[in-house]
Design a protein around this motif. Structure first.
Motif, short mmCIF file in Angstrom:
data_model
loop_
_atom_site.label_atom_id
_atom_site.label_comp_id
_atom_site.label_asym_id
_atom_site.label_seq_id
_atom_site.Cartn_x
_atom_site.Cartn_y
_atom_site.Cartn_z
N HIS A 50 46.12 0.10 3.33
CA HIS A 50 45.62 0.92 4.43
C HIS A 50 46.35 0.63 5.74
O HIS A 50 46.50 1.50 6.57
CB HIS A 50 44.10 0.72 4.60
N ILE A 51 46.86 -0.60 5.87
CA ILE A 51 47.52 -0.97 7.13
C ILE A 51 48.78 -0.14 7.35
O ILE A 51 49.10 0.25 8.46
CB ILE A 51 47.84 -2.47 7.11
N SER A 52 49.49 0.17 6.29
CA SER A 52 50.78 0.85 6.44
C SER A 52 50.62 2.35 6.65
O SER A 52 51.54 3.00 7.11
CB SER A 52 51.67 0.57 5.23
N ARG A 53 49.45 2.89 6.28
CA ARG A 53 49.16 4.30 6.50
C ARG A 53 50.29 5.20 5.99
O ARG A 53 50.71 6.15 6.66
CB ARG A 53 48.91 4.59 7.98
N GLU A 54 50.79 4.90 4.83
CA GLU A 54 51.90 5.67 4.29
C GLU A 54 51.44 6.53 3.12
O GLU A 54 50.32 6.38 2.64
CB GLU A 54 53.02 4.73 3.84
N SER A 55 52.31 7.43 2.70
CA SER A 55 52.06 8.25 1.53
C SER A 55 53.05 7.83 0.45
O SER A 55 54.26 7.82 0.68
CB SER A 55 52.24 9.73 1.88
N ILE A 56 52.51 7.48 -0.70
CA ILE A 56 53.36 7.05 -1.81
C ILE A 56 53.11 7.97 -2.99
O ILE A 56 51.95 8.17 -3.39
CB ILE A 56 53.04 5.60 -2.22
N ALA A 61 45.46 7.45 1.47
CA ALA A 61 44.11 6.90 1.50
C ALA A 61 43.80 6.53 2.93
O ALA A 61 44.62 5.90 3.61
CB ALA A 61 44.01 5.67 0.59
N ASP A 62 42.64 6.92 3.39
CA ASP A 62 42.21 6.61 4.75
C ASP A 62 41.01 5.69 4.73
O ASP A 62 40.04 5.92 3.99
CB ASP A 62 41.85 7.89 5.51
N LEU A 63 41.08 4.66 5.53
CA LEU A 63 39.96 3.73 5.64
C LEU A 63 38.91 4.34 6.56
O LEU A 63 39.20 4.68 7.71
CB LEU A 63 40.44 2.39 6.20
N ASN A 64 37.69 4.49 6.06
CA ASN A 64 36.58 5.00 6.85
C ASN A 64 35.57 3.86 6.99
O ASN A 64 34.78 3.60 6.08
CB ASN A 64 35.95 6.21 6.15
N LYS A 65 35.61 3.19 8.14
CA LYS A 65 34.74 2.02 8.31
C LYS A 65 33.28 2.42 8.40
O LYS A 65 32.40 1.67 7.99
CB LYS A 65 35.17 1.22 9.54
N GLY A 66 33.00 3.61 8.92
CA GLY A 66 31.61 4.05 9.03
C GLY A 66 30.97 4.23 7.66
O GLY A 66 29.82 3.87 7.45
N GLU A 67 31.75 4.79 6.74
CA GLU A 67 31.23 5.01 5.40
C GLU A 67 31.65 3.90 4.44
O GLU A 67 31.36 3.98 3.25
CB GLU A 67 31.75 6.36 4.87
N THR A 68 32.34 2.91 4.94
CA THR A 68 32.90 1.81 4.12
C THR A 68 33.55 2.36 2.87
O THR A 68 33.23 1.96 1.74
CB THR A 68 31.84 0.74 3.78
N SER A 69 34.48 3.28 3.10
CA SER A 69 35.16 3.90 1.96
C SER A 69 36.67 3.88 2.16
O SER A 69 37.17 3.77 3.29
CB SER A 69 34.68 5.34 1.78
N PHE A 70 37.37 4.00 1.06
CA PHE A 70 38.84 4.02 1.07
C PHE A 70 39.28 4.87 -0.12
O PHE A 70 39.90 4.40 -1.06
CB PHE A 70 39.38 2.59 0.98
N LYS A 73 43.62 10.04 -2.36
CA LYS A 73 43.70 11.49 -2.51
C LYS A 73 45.12 11.95 -2.77
O LYS A 73 46.10 11.33 -2.31
CB LYS A 73 43.20 12.18 -1.22
N LYS A 74 45.20 13.06 -3.50
CA LYS A 74 46.48 13.72 -3.71
C LYS A 74 46.20 15.20 -3.82
O LYS A 74 45.29 15.60 -4.56
CB LYS A 74 47.18 13.20 -4.97
N PRO A 75 46.93 16.04 -3.09
CA PRO A 75 46.59 17.47 -3.10
C PRO A 75 46.87 18.18 -4.42
O PRO A 75 46.13 19.09 -4.79
CB PRO A 75 47.43 18.04 -1.96
N PHE A 76 47.91 17.75 -5.14
CA PHE A 76 48.28 18.45 -6.39
C PHE A 76 48.63 17.41 -7.46
O PHE A 76 49.67 16.75 -7.37
CB PHE A 76 49.48 19.37 -6.16
#
Lengths: 111, 110
Positions: A50-56, A61-70, A73-76
């Motif tokens: 999550h720190i690198s915020r890259e797409s591989i 994947a986005d860290l959502n601290k409010g929902e404690t989720s990570f 995702k991939k669109p296709f």
């Protein structure tokens, strides 16, 4: 205590459909989160952190601290995305850093 | 090439034998880990180390022991193998990045 939950053991999608692999965590501090992938007969390998915020390979994947989720995702989805995916959390426990893995989700992409 | 190595890759052994699973890394990482994983299942941390002469037990109780005499080497030993020890054992090491995994040792105790 730190904990990672992946609610789905198996996720089947058709090729070209969007993919979302769920990951929720429990941790009292600021976690570091990772996604790992294990293709058939290959070793477990880091997909993204999550720190690198890259797409591989088209995954994000986005860290959502409010929902404690990570969630991953991939669109296709592509057939070559079929694999086991593990969410992992690195946190401090008793003065040491530990890495805890979820139970994994098997992604099956149907041609 | 910087990597993490595990030997043997496969081991079939009889009950009561003593075994040592080898793990070596050439990346100079201080942190090393052993995980146990049944096929397609979750990973359970059984041991970890933060450097030479530092070892701790993980989340899953294990009858195995580990040692860390050299930075690059983190062997796991079972004094008396039992069928319940049949599993895959994954070694990993890390620094800032997430753990880098070895190819694993698949152990079968008959």
């Amino acid at each position: 205590a730190q904990r990672v939950t992946q609610p789905e053991k198996l996720l089947s999608v058709f090729k070209g459909a969007p993919v979302e692999l769920k990951c929720n965590y429990s941790y009292s501090g600021s976690p570091e989160l990772f996604w790992y992938v294990q293709y058939s007969r290959q070793r477990l390998q880091l997909l993204l952190r999550h720190i690198s915020r890259e797409s591989i390979k088209g995954f994000t994947a986005d860290l959502n601290k409010g929902e404690t989720s990570f969630h991953l995702k991939k669109p296709f989805a592509q057939e070559e995305d079929s694999a086991m995916y593990y969410c992992a959390l690195r946190g401090n426990s008793g003065g040491y850093q530990k890495v805890t893995f979820g139970t994994g989700t098997k992604l099956q992409v149907i041609p | 090439e910087a990597d993490i190595y595990q030997t043997p890759r496969y081991l079939v052994i009889g009950t009561g034998k003593k075994i040592t699973l080898e793990c070596s890394q050439t990346m100079g990482h201080d942190k090393m880990y052993w995980y146990q994983q049944d096929p397609g299942m979750e990973l359970h941390l059984i041991h970890y180390s933060y450097g030479v002469n530092s070892t701790e037990k993980g989340d899953l109780s294990s009858e195995s022991t580990v040692s860390r005499i050299r930075t690059e080497h983190f062997p796991l030993t079972l004094e008396s193998a039992r069928p319940s020890h049949t599993s895959q054992y994954l070694c990993a090491s890390s620094e800032r990045e997430g753990p880098v995994f070895g190819p694993g040792t698949r152990l079968t105790v008959t």
